[in-house]
Design a protein around this motif. Sequence first.
Motif, mmCIF file in Angstrom:
data_model
loop_
_atom_site.group_PDB
_atom_site.id
_atom_site.type_symbol
_atom_site.label_atom_id
_atom_site.label_comp_id
_atom_site.label_asym_id
_atom_site.label_seq_id
_atom_site.Cartn_x
_atom_site.Cartn_y
_atom_site.Cartn_z
ATOM 1 N N GLU A 1 75.781 -1.173 -26.167
ATOM 2 C CA GLU A 1 75.830 -1.170 -27.634
ATOM 3 C C GLU A 1 76.166 -2.579 -28.159
ATOM 4 O OE1 GLU A 1 78.834 1.022 -30.334
ATOM 5 O OE2 GLU A 1 78.206 2.493 -28.834
ATOM 6 N N ALA A 2 77.135 -3.220 -27.518
ATOM 7 C CA ALA A 2 77.565 -4.561 -27.936
ATOM 8 C C ALA A 2 76.430 -5.575 -27.763
ATOM 9 C CB ALA A 2 78.784 -4.994 -27.118
ATOM 10 N N ALA A 3 75.730 -5.473 -26.624
ATOM 11 C CA ALA A 3 74.628 -6.410 -26.364
ATOM 12 C C ALA A 3 73.515 -6.224 -27.390
ATOM 13 C CB ALA A 3 74.096 -6.203 -24.942
ATOM 14 N N LYS A 4 73.263 -4.965 -27.748
ATOM 15 C CA LYS A 4 72.251 -4.683 -28.792
ATOM 16 C C LYS A 4 72.683 -5.292 -30.115
ATOM 17 C CE LYS A 4 70.650 -0.122 -27.452
ATOM 18 N NZ LYS A 4 70.815 1.295 -27.784
ATOM 19 N N ALA A 5 73.944 -5.057 -30.494
ATOM 20 C CA ALA A 5 74.459 -5.568 -31.767
ATOM 21 C C ALA A 5 74.371 -7.090 -31.815
ATOM 22 C CB ALA A 5 75.902 -5.118 -31.970
ATOM 23 N N ALA A 6 74.513 -7.727 -30.642
ATOM 24 C CA ALA A 6 74.459 -9.188 -30.585
ATOM 25 C C ALA A 6 73.026 -9.707 -30.636
ATOM 26 C CB ALA A 6 75.147 -9.675 -29.302
ATOM 27 N N GLY A 7 72.061 -8.795 -30.488
ATOM 28 C CA GLY A 7 70.656 -9.206 -30.537
ATOM 29 C C GLY A 7 70.093 -9.671 -29.205
ATOM 30 N N ALA A 8 70.682 -9.213 -28.100
ATOM 31 C CA ALA A 8 70.181 -9.620 -26.781
ATOM 32 C C ALA A 8 68.751 -9.136 -26.576
ATOM 33 C CB ALA A 8 71.087 -9.062 -25.684
ATOM 34 N N LYS A 9 67.879 -10.031 -26.100
ATOM 35 C CA LYS A 9 66.484 -9.644 -25.830
ATOM 36 C C LYS A 9 66.397 -8.790 -24.586
ATOM 37 C CE LYS A 9 63.936 -13.541 -27.773
ATOM 38 N NZ LYS A 9 64.775 -14.752 -27.581
ATOM 39 N N THR A 10 67.247 -9.085 -23.618
ATOM 40 C CA THR A 10 67.276 -8.324 -22.373
ATOM 41 C C THR A 10 68.700 -7.867 -22.102
ATOM 42 O OG1 THR A 10 65.450 -9.632 -21.457
ATOM 43 C CG2 THR A 10 66.816 -8.411 -19.885
ATOM 44 N N ILE A 11 68.844 -6.568 -21.842
ATOM 45 C CA ILE A 11 70.161 -6.003 -21.528
ATOM 46 C C ILE A 11 70.119 -5.405 -20.125
ATOM 47 C CG2 ILE A 11 71.923 -4.316 -22.198
ATOM 48 C CD1 ILE A 11 70.702 -4.451 -25.082
ATOM 49 N N ILE A 12 71.044 -5.846 -19.295
ATOM 50 C CA ILE A 12 71.117 -5.379 -17.913
ATOM 51 C C ILE A 12 72.403 -4.584 -17.741
ATOM 52 C CG2 ILE A 12 71.107 -6.079 -15.477
ATOM 53 C CD1 ILE A 12 70.136 -8.896 -16.495
ATOM 54 N N GLY A 13 72.287 -3.379 -17.207
ATOM 55 C CA GLY A 13 73.473 -2.580 -16.893
ATOM 56 C C GLY A 13 73.645 -2.549 -15.385
ATOM 57 N N SER A 14 74.804 -2.968 -14.907
ATOM 58 C CA SER A 14 74.984 -3.097 -13.457
ATOM 59 C C SER A 14 76.211 -2.343 -12.973
ATOM 60 C CB SER A 14 75.094 -4.577 -13.073
ATOM 61 O OG SER A 14 75.023 -4.730 -11.680
ATOM 62 N N MET A 15 75.977 -1.392 -12.061
ATOM 63 C CA MET A 15 77.038 -0.516 -11.578
ATOM 64 C C MET A 15 77.575 -0.978 -10.224
ATOM 65 S SD MET A 15 76.733 1.494 -14.116
ATOM 66 C CE MET A 15 77.869 2.866 -13.814
ATOM 67 N N ALA A 16 78.855 -0.742 -10.016
ATOM 68 C CA ALA A 16 79.491 -1.013 -8.718
ATOM 69 C C ALA A 16 79.722 0.317 -8.009
ATOM 70 C CB ALA A 16 80.810 -1.740 -8.926
ATOM 71 N N TYR A 17 79.035 0.512 -6.887
ATOM 72 C CA TYR A 17 79.164 1.761 -6.124
ATOM 73 C C TYR A 17 80.052 1.563 -4.910
ATOM 74 C CZ TYR A 17 75.116 3.011 -8.920
ATOM 75 O OH TYR A 17 74.281 3.248 -9.974
ATOM 76 N N ASP A 18 80.676 2.646 -4.505
ATOM 77 C CA ASP A 18 81.454 2.640 -3.264
ATOM 78 C C ASP A 18 80.833 3.662 -2.327
ATOM 79 O OD1 ASP A 18 83.272 0.952 -4.594
ATOM 80 O OD2 ASP A 18 84.400 2.682 -5.346
ATOM 81 N N VAL A 19 80.631 3.249 -1.066
ATOM 82 C CA VAL A 19 80.133 4.201 -0.077
ATOM 83 C C VAL A 19 81.234 5.238 0.172
ATOM 84 C CG1 VAL A 19 79.366 4.462 2.316
ATOM 85 C CG2 VAL A 19 78.593 2.496 0.959
ATOM 86 N N THR A 20 80.853 6.513 0.219
ATOM 87 C CA THR A 20 81.846 7.577 0.420
ATOM 88 C C THR A 20 82.435 7.499 1.831
ATOM 89 O OG1 THR A 20 80.058 9.071 1.063
ATOM 90 C CG2 THR A 20 80.781 9.175 -1.231
#
Length: 303
Positions: free
Chosen positions: A161-180
């Motif tokens: 939402e923040a990146a959109k409000a800032a007018g970012a042309k490209t928004i990347i969402g990056s998750m940190a996973y843990d192996v079980t």
Amino acid sequence: MKKPLHEACLERPLLGDGAMGTQLMIAGLTQGACGEEWNITQPDKVLGIQRRYADAGSDCILTNTFGGSRIMLNRHGDADKVEAINKAAVKIVRDAFGSRDGYVIGDVGPFGGLMEPYGEFTEDQVRQAFTEQAKALIDGGADAIIIETQTSLEELGLGIEAAKAAGAKTIIGSMAYDVTLDGETFRTMMGIDPERAAEFMAENGAHIVALNCGTGMNMQRASEAVKRYKEVCRLPIMAQPNAGQPKLVNMKITYDETPAEMVKGVVPLLEAGANIIGGCCGSTPDHIRAFRGAIDQYLGVKS
Ligand SMILES: [Zn+2]
């Protein structure tokens, strides 16, 4: 005009950068000190690190702003410097690319706490902190915003939402996973599976679905994550795994995968469908140079 990052990475796979935190430590940052402050107090040291990534062949480089939100900077008494620190960070990456036309990815890390009702921060505080940071990065000239090392969809959503409000042309969402523990699968600390994360990102307007860092998420696991993303969404994919596992050697954290070991995972990642490949903790300019060689060879580019 330069194509947005999420379009450019569909034409050919792009190379990201490697770790910043571990490189700042090597450059003399002490444990617990504010690495983001160096963007204004020691810009040459940050530039030195990012120039090594540019020289190694990175097509896109993250700004040194992982902890650059007001909430994070406030812990170091730097809450009044949000704009200066984030804008300076963008300029440093531009300078690192020099005359090359690389992509500056404005980095937004976790705000470092928990939101109500589990923690002391309100949703509004986090939204404001992310929006302020994303705006400074975009106003400073960043080509994209990455919301990285995320473990909860609530926080990721506020970042998007923040990146959109800032007018970012490209928004990347990056998750940190843990192996079980049983090694069967991986999910975030907050229990989010890659499929759910990818669907959430697509629904909420991210342009690139990514993963970085995490526990036990080596190159092979990153390939599995890319495949699982691809099954549920059509967005481009970015992968930045750690250089293997952290080990405590002489009271210092080191990572156990050399460039020669880690680079073996590059072609499998490309074949799994990754569009941008970089490294997270423990990866160095040498790792990234090795990645460049593997990507170029895969694409049939003569060097
Ligand atoms: Zn990491």
